[in-house]
Structures are given as C-alpha cells and as structure tokens.
Design a protein around this motif. Sequence first.
Motif, mmCIF file in Angstrom:
data_model
loop_
_atom_site.group_PDB
_atom_site.id
_atom_site.type_symbol
_atom_site.label_atom_id
_atom_site.label_comp_id
_atom_site.label_asym_id
_atom_site.label_seq_id
_atom_site.Cartn_x
_atom_site.Cartn_y
_atom_site.Cartn_z
ATOM 1 N N THR A 11 48.349 37.231 43.060
ATOM 2 C CA THR A 11 48.510 37.702 41.680
ATOM 3 C C THR A 11 49.941 38.194 41.458
ATOM 4 O O THR A 11 50.563 38.706 42.385
ATOM 5 C CB THR A 11 47.495 38.831 41.345
ATOM 6 O OG1 THR A 11 47.696 39.219 39.998
ATOM 7 C CG2 THR A 11 47.630 40.041 42.246
ATOM 8 N N THR A 12 50.424 38.012 40.228
ATOM 9 C CA THR A 12 51.734 38.587 39.897
ATOM 10 C C THR A 12 51.531 39.723 38.894
ATOM 11 O O THR A 12 52.490 40.261 38.362
ATOM 12 C CB THR A 12 52.661 37.521 39.267
ATOM 13 O OG1 THR A 12 51.995 36.956 38.144
ATOM 14 C CG2 THR A 12 53.030 36.434 40.248
ATOM 15 N N LYS A 13 50.257 40.053 38.640
ATOM 16 C CA LYS A 13 49.968 41.106 37.663
ATOM 17 C C LYS A 13 50.033 42.474 38.333
ATOM 18 O O LYS A 13 49.860 42.569 39.559
ATOM 19 C CB LYS A 13 48.589 40.864 37.038
ATOM 20 C CG LYS A 13 48.584 39.583 36.217
ATOM 21 C CD LYS A 13 47.246 39.255 35.626
ATOM 22 C CE LYS A 13 47.301 37.844 35.062
ATOM 23 N NZ LYS A 13 46.007 37.336 34.661
ATOM 24 N N THR A 49 43.336 40.658 40.002
ATOM 25 C CA THR A 49 42.597 40.631 41.271
ATOM 26 C C THR A 49 43.045 39.437 42.106
ATOM 27 O O THR A 49 42.817 39.399 43.314
ATOM 28 C CB THR A 49 41.086 40.466 41.026
ATOM 29 O OG1 THR A 49 40.888 39.254 40.291
ATOM 30 C CG2 THR A 49 40.507 41.621 40.265
ATOM 31 N N GLY A 50 43.639 38.449 41.434
ATOM 32 C CA GLY A 50 44.029 37.233 42.147
ATOM 33 C C GLY A 50 42.838 36.367 42.511
ATOM 34 O O GLY A 50 42.945 35.478 43.353
ATOM 35 N N LEU A 65 41.606 32.306 39.543
ATOM 36 C CA LEU A 65 41.902 30.882 39.746
ATOM 37 C C LEU A 65 41.251 30.346 41.016
ATOM 38 O O LEU A 65 40.824 29.193 41.040
ATOM 39 C CB LEU A 65 43.413 30.647 39.780
ATOM 40 C CG LEU A 65 44.096 30.702 38.412
ATOM 41 C CD1 LEU A 65 45.594 30.463 38.547
ATOM 42 C CD2 LEU A 65 43.501 29.678 37.462
HETATM 43 P P1 ADP Z 1 44.879 37.271 38.246
HETATM 44 O O1 ADP Z 1 44.718 36.822 36.835
HETATM 45 O O2 ADP Z 1 43.961 38.390 38.608
HETATM 46 O O3 ADP Z 1 46.305 37.541 38.644
HETATM 47 P P2 ADP Z 1 44.342 34.521 38.892
HETATM 48 O O4 ADP Z 1 43.878 33.881 40.159
HETATM 49 O O5 ADP Z 1 43.546 34.241 37.686
HETATM 50 O O6 ADP Z 1 44.394 36.064 39.192
HETATM 51 O O7 ADP Z 1 45.854 34.092 38.613
HETATM 52 C C1 ADP Z 1 46.809 34.122 39.653
HETATM 53 C C2 ADP Z 1 48.230 34.122 39.105
HETATM 54 O O8 ADP Z 1 48.540 32.867 38.526
HETATM 55 C C3 ADP Z 1 48.503 35.117 37.988
HETATM 56 O O9 ADP Z 1 48.738 36.425 38.496
HETATM 57 C C4 ADP Z 1 49.762 34.525 37.356
HETATM 58 O O10 ADP Z 1 50.915 34.836 38.122
HETATM 59 C C5 ADP Z 1 49.540 33.028 37.534
HETATM 60 N N1 ADP Z 1 49.076 32.396 36.268
HETATM 61 C C6 ADP Z 1 47.828 32.009 35.983
HETATM 62 N N2 ADP Z 1 47.753 31.447 34.765
HETATM 63 C C7 ADP Z 1 49.013 31.471 34.254
HETATM 64 C C8 ADP Z 1 49.603 31.029 33.015
HETATM 65 N N3 ADP Z 1 48.868 30.457 32.060
HETATM 66 N N4 ADP Z 1 50.945 31.213 32.855
HETATM 67 C C9 ADP Z 1 51.695 31.785 33.826
HETATM 68 N N5 ADP Z 1 51.193 32.227 35.009
HETATM 69 C C10 ADP Z 1 49.871 32.079 35.230
#
Ligand code: ADP
Length: 286
Positions: free
Chosen positions: A227-229, A235-236, A239
Amino acid sequence: HVRSRRQRQMCIRDRGKLLEVQAVGRDDTELQKARQMLNQSAKMAVLGEMATGLAHEINQPLNVMRIALTNTLKGVENGSANPEYLKNKLGRIEQQITRAAKIINHMRIFGRRSEVEDDLFSPDDAIEGAVTLIREGELVRDIDLTLQLCGTPQVRGHADQLEQVIINLLVNAKDALLGARDKRPELEPSILLRSDCEGDKVIVQVQDNAGGIDPLLLDRVFDPFFTTKPVGKGTGLGLSVSYGLVNQMGGKLSVSNQHGGACFRIELPAVCLLYTSPSPRDRQKS
Ligand code: ADP
C-alpha cells in the motif's frame, strides 16, 4: 504376433511390469476456508468505509417520513386532512420505506458470505450493483462517474464477488483522484467504468484520470499488504483479494497506465450456452 511362452517371459523381463499405480490426494479445505475468511474481511472493510454514507442515505427517507407524518397528524387534529390528502401522504411514506428497504437489502446481500456453488450471472448486473452501493455510500460524490455497458453475456462465478472487486477498484480510483486533486486543484476527477465483449471474453475496465501508478510499482500493486496509503487508511489487501477472486472465476485482473490515469482490466470467460434442438414432442407443440 504369436510368441512362445519363453519369448513372452523374456519380453516381460526386458521391459519390466507395471506393478501398481499410486495416487496422492490432498484436502485443501483449510486453504479454502482461509480464502473465504479473507474475502469476507475484505468485504466488511468496504462496507465499513461506506458506513457513514449509507447511514446518511438511510436517514434521508426517515426524515422525509417524519415530516410527512407530522403534517398528517396536524391535518387530522385540525380536521383539514381529507381522504385524498391522507392517501397522498401515506403514498409518500410508503415510497420512502421502499427506498430505505432497498438500501438495507442490498447491504445485507453484499455483506453475507458467498455461496459455495458457482452461478451464472451477467457482469453488467454486478457493475450496476457496485455502482448503486458506491453511490448510496456517497463514495464518489465529487467525481464524474460514467457507465458504458454493452449488455454482457453470462459468466460463471459469484455476482457479489465481482461486485466486491469493482467496488475495490472504484474506491482505489476515488482515493487516487482525491489525492491528485489535492495536488492539482484544476483536475476534473473522472472514472469511466465500461464492459465490452471481445470474442468469447467479457472485459470490464475501470479507468481514472488521477495520473496513474508509478511504473516501478506497477508489478507490486497486486502483492498482499502493498500500500502507498497512510497507516490506518490502506490495508494493501484490496487488489490482492480482487486478483484472487477474478482468478477463481477463471479470469485475469491486470493494470496499465493510459489516458492520464490507471486502467484496471478484468477479463472473464463468457459462458456459451449450448443450443439444444427441441425434442420432437416440443417441436409438435410449437
Ligand atoms: P490499499 O487500497 O489498502 O492501499 P490495494 O491493494 O487496494 O490496497 O491497493 C494497493 C496500492 O495500489 C494502493 O495503495 C495504491 O498505491 C495503488 N493503486 C491502486 N489503485 C490505484 C489507482 N487507481 N491509481 C493509482 N494507484 C492505485
């Protein structure tokens, strides 16, 4: 060929004999259970994120009903409420009850565990279901969300799971868009959600205009816990769970950067319903 007994014995000695066949069976119940639990927690996390918006959405019909009831009571007390007036007010209240019940029902269906057995469903229905929940949860309030549906053929799997995947992709697109708009206030955030048919495949794409994903990170976004959040927000898992769910349906989930943003693509095998010719009796009937 006719061989003597001795020749036959020699043949067997040369080539050896198959003495037994051994098979190994492995029970993956525990793995399936763990996967189901993970899917369920990811679903609950999505519902949790939408809880405030959904509560607001259910509060609306309650407020309308309260006002309608207060006015009706006043009308009855001062004698101004004739049957036509009462019918009108009660009709409005009934409409609001239907609206609230629809929202609650959708949440209930979405929140429950998926059936074990696969089903046939149209991905367009899952897209519409996801968009309804997302709109009810007010997650895409300031975002221009466009739907382009092609009338998809049926696929095999669980409609609620595809709904969950689409919601995950929409929530991610929303987060990326709001983050991008903080940096570029002139950005007009938009999401295009479309379905297409390509040969015997159904394609669902979620395209945003938030600037896309750093090319160095493209390979990692489907990894669990990537995750980059900020801590506490991401939570990562969204996806990686989505990737697993699409895989279980015999499909593929991929991502690329295009049109000024990220484009997530779900590819699912369409189910060809075999044409069965009518039996002679049915033919006679028609
Ligand atoms: P989370 O949303 O909890 O971080 P995800 O597995 O859903 O976990 O997403 C992993 C990461 O993928 C996100 O933290 C973000 O960095 C990147 N990401 C996902 N969707 C997008 C998007 N539409 N645009 C840019 N980055 C995205």
